[in-house]
Scaffold this motif. Structure first.
Motif, PDB file in Angstrom:
ATOM      1  N   GLN A   1      32.109  37.660  39.565  1.00  0.00           N
ATOM      2  CA  GLN A   1      32.065  38.559  40.702  1.00  0.00           C
ATOM      3  C   GLN A   1      30.925  39.564  40.585  1.00  0.00           C
ATOM      4  OE1 GLN A   1      36.005  40.273  40.822  1.00  0.00           O
ATOM      5  NE2 GLN A   1      36.765  38.634  42.125  1.00  0.00           N
ATOM      6  N   ILE A   2      30.339  39.912  41.734  1.00  0.00           N
ATOM      7  CA  ILE A   2      29.368  40.997  41.787  1.00  0.00           C
ATOM      8  C   ILE A   2      30.135  42.299  41.547  1.00  0.00           C
ATOM      9  CG2 ILE A   2      27.705  42.229  43.250  1.00  0.00           C
ATOM     10  CD1 ILE A   2      27.364  39.564  44.808  1.00  0.00           C
ATOM     11  N   SER A   3      29.568  43.186  40.795  1.00  0.00           N
ATOM     12  CA  SER A   3      30.221  44.457  40.469  1.00  0.00           C
ATOM     13  C   SER A   3      30.698  45.174  41.728  1.00  0.00           C
ATOM     14  CB  SER A   3      29.239  45.356  39.707  1.00  0.00           C
ATOM     15  OG  SER A   3      29.670  46.688  39.722  1.00  0.00           O
ATOM     16  N   ASP A   4      31.956  45.666  41.688  1.00  0.00           N
ATOM     17  CA  ASP A   4      32.466  46.413  42.841  1.00  0.00           C
ATOM     18  C   ASP A   4      31.699  47.717  43.033  1.00  0.00           C
ATOM     19  OD1 ASP A   4      33.623  47.736  40.681  1.00  0.00           O
ATOM     20  OD2 ASP A   4      35.681  47.522  41.407  1.00  0.00           O
TER      21      ASP A   4
ATOM     22  N   VAL B   1      28.421  47.983  42.719  1.00  0.00           N
ATOM     23  CA  VAL B   1      27.236  47.569  43.483  1.00  0.00           C
ATOM     24  C   VAL B   1      27.604  47.356  44.951  1.00  0.00           C
ATOM     25  CG1 VAL B   1      25.555  45.703  43.791  1.00  0.00           C
ATOM     26  CG2 VAL B   1      26.059  46.563  41.497  1.00  0.00           C
ATOM     27  N   LEU B   2      28.693  46.618  45.191  1.00  0.00           N
ATOM     28  CA  LEU B   2      29.077  46.302  46.569  1.00  0.00           C
ATOM     29  C   LEU B   2      29.582  47.530  47.320  1.00  0.00           C
ATOM     30  CD1 LEU B   2      30.708  42.793  46.105  1.00  0.00           C
ATOM     31  CD2 LEU B   2      28.404  43.351  46.904  1.00  0.00           C
ATOM     32  N   ALA B   3      30.317  48.404  46.647  1.00  0.00           N
ATOM     33  CA  ALA B   3      30.810  49.621  47.310  1.00  0.00           C
ATOM     34  C   ALA B   3      29.633  50.468  47.789  1.00  0.00           C
ATOM     35  CB  ALA B   3      31.715  50.415  46.373  1.00  0.00           C
ATOM     36  N   LYS B   4      28.611  50.573  46.958  1.00  0.00           N
ATOM     37  CA  LYS B   4      27.436  51.354  47.350  1.00  0.00           C
ATOM     38  C   LYS B   4      26.672  50.650  48.477  1.00  0.00           C
ATOM     39  CE  LYS B   4      23.656  54.003  45.515  1.00  0.00           C
ATOM     40  NZ  LYS B   4      23.999  55.353  45.174  1.00  0.00           N
ATOM     41  N   ALA B   5      26.508  49.333  48.365  1.00  0.00           N
ATOM     42  CA  ALA B   5      25.766  48.578  49.379  1.00  0.00           C
ATOM     43  C   ALA B   5      26.441  48.637  50.742  1.00  0.00           C
ATOM     44  CB  ALA B   5      25.613  47.125  48.940  1.00  0.00           C
TER      45      ALA B   5
ATOM     46  N   GLN C   1      37.271  41.051  47.450  1.00  0.00           N
ATOM     47  CA  GLN C   1      37.002  40.083  46.392  1.00  0.00           C
ATOM     48  C   GLN C   1      38.256  39.278  46.056  1.00  0.00           C
ATOM     49  OE1 GLN C   1      35.163  42.748  43.472  1.00  0.00           O
ATOM     50  NE2 GLN C   1      33.200  41.707  43.802  1.00  0.00           N
ATOM     51  N   ALA C   2      39.407  39.922  46.053  1.00  0.00           N
ATOM     52  CA  ALA C   2      40.659  39.210  45.748  1.00  0.00           C
ATOM     53  C   ALA C   2      40.934  38.128  46.789  1.00  0.00           C
ATOM     54  CB  ALA C   2      41.824  40.198  45.672  1.00  0.00           C
ATOM     55  N   GLN C   3      40.665  38.422  48.067  1.00  0.00           N
ATOM     56  CA  GLN C   3      40.892  37.431  49.122  1.00  0.00           C
ATOM     57  C   GLN C   3      40.001  36.213  48.928  1.00  0.00           C
ATOM     58  OE1 GLN C   3      43.535  38.441  51.006  1.00  0.00           O
ATOM     59  NE2 GLN C   3      43.248  40.178  49.659  1.00  0.00           N
ATOM     60  N   PHE C   4      38.733  36.454  48.663  1.00  0.00           N
ATOM     61  CA  PHE C   4      37.790  35.342  48.543  1.00  0.00           C
ATOM     62  C   PHE C   4      37.902  34.649  47.200  1.00  0.00           C
ATOM     63  CE2 PHE C   4      36.207  37.486  52.214  1.00  0.00           C
ATOM     64  CZ  PHE C   4      35.818  36.437  53.024  1.00  0.00           C
ATOM     65  N   TRP C   5      38.253  35.369  46.161  1.00  0.00           N
ATOM     66  CA  TRP C   5      38.399  34.758  44.855  1.00  0.00           C
ATOM     67  C   TRP C   5      39.540  33.739  44.887  1.00  0.00           C
ATOM     68  CZ3 TRP C   5      35.393  34.521  40.750  1.00  0.00           C
ATOM     69  CH2 TRP C   5      35.923  33.975  39.585  1.00  0.00           C
TER      70      TRP C   5
END
Length: 178
Positions: free
Chosen positions: A148-151, A153-157, A169-173
């Motif tokens: 997974q991409i770091s949460d 990183v994604l939270a900031k993006a 991420q849990a849904q897609f994982w």
């Protein structure tokens, strides 16, 4: 290597409806992996089936332009331009297509198709300008990558809380890795 007619043929049954997935679509791609004779020719084709209210979610083809023709039903389609200079930066272009209509999605741009009809399915054929166009579904790639991409990183993006990213991420994982 001896070439024969079967190198250029596949009994693909593209005239038959397909069962759709969780988001309400099914893409049946015919590319160089199914027809060896497509090698170096720069073309492929896909049949896309859409359930009522189904979609082919936002995705991109890194190696191909797509031209889509609606065979049955209605589709709401669109794409977003690239991060080019203003005034066309990230411009969203969309159209409602009916049976027989054609729409082009330029190479590499994020695009989608959605069947707005709650009662009838839709069907389209797409021609792609590569024998191996590739497909990157945006949400699957971003939220379902392995690892997974770091949460952080994604939270900031996406400018959201980390718990929102963790939930996505849990849904897609679960969908991509079970």
């Amino acid at each position: 290597m001896k070439v024969n007619a079967d190198d250029f043929f596949k009994a693909a049954a593209l005239d038959k409806p397909r069962v759709t997935n969780k988001v309400g679509s099914n893409v049946t791609l015919i590319n160089v992996m199914q027809i060896a004779g497509l090698n170096t020719l720069g073309i492929s084709i896909a049949r896309i089936d859409y359930a009522p209210l189904g979609q082919n979610p936002p995705h991109t083809h890194p190696r191909a332009t797509e031209i889509l023709t609606v065979l049955e039903g209605t589709l709401y389609v669109g794409f977003v331009t690239s991060n080019q200079p203003a005034p066309n930066r990230n411009k969203f272009l969309s159209k409602v297509l009916n049976k027989g209509d054609v729409f082009v999605f330029p190479v590499g741009l994020i695009h989608f198709q959605f069947n707005p009809n709650p009662h009838k399915p839709a069907v389209a054929i797409a021609a792609l300008s590569s024998q191996n166009p590739g497909a990157i579904t945006i949400a699957n790639a971003v939220f379902g990558s392995d690892p997974q991409i770091s949460d952080d990183v994604l939270a900031k993006a996406f400018q959201v809380e980390k718990n929102t990213i963790d939930w996505l991420q849990a849904q897609f994982w679960e969908n991509n890795h079970n």
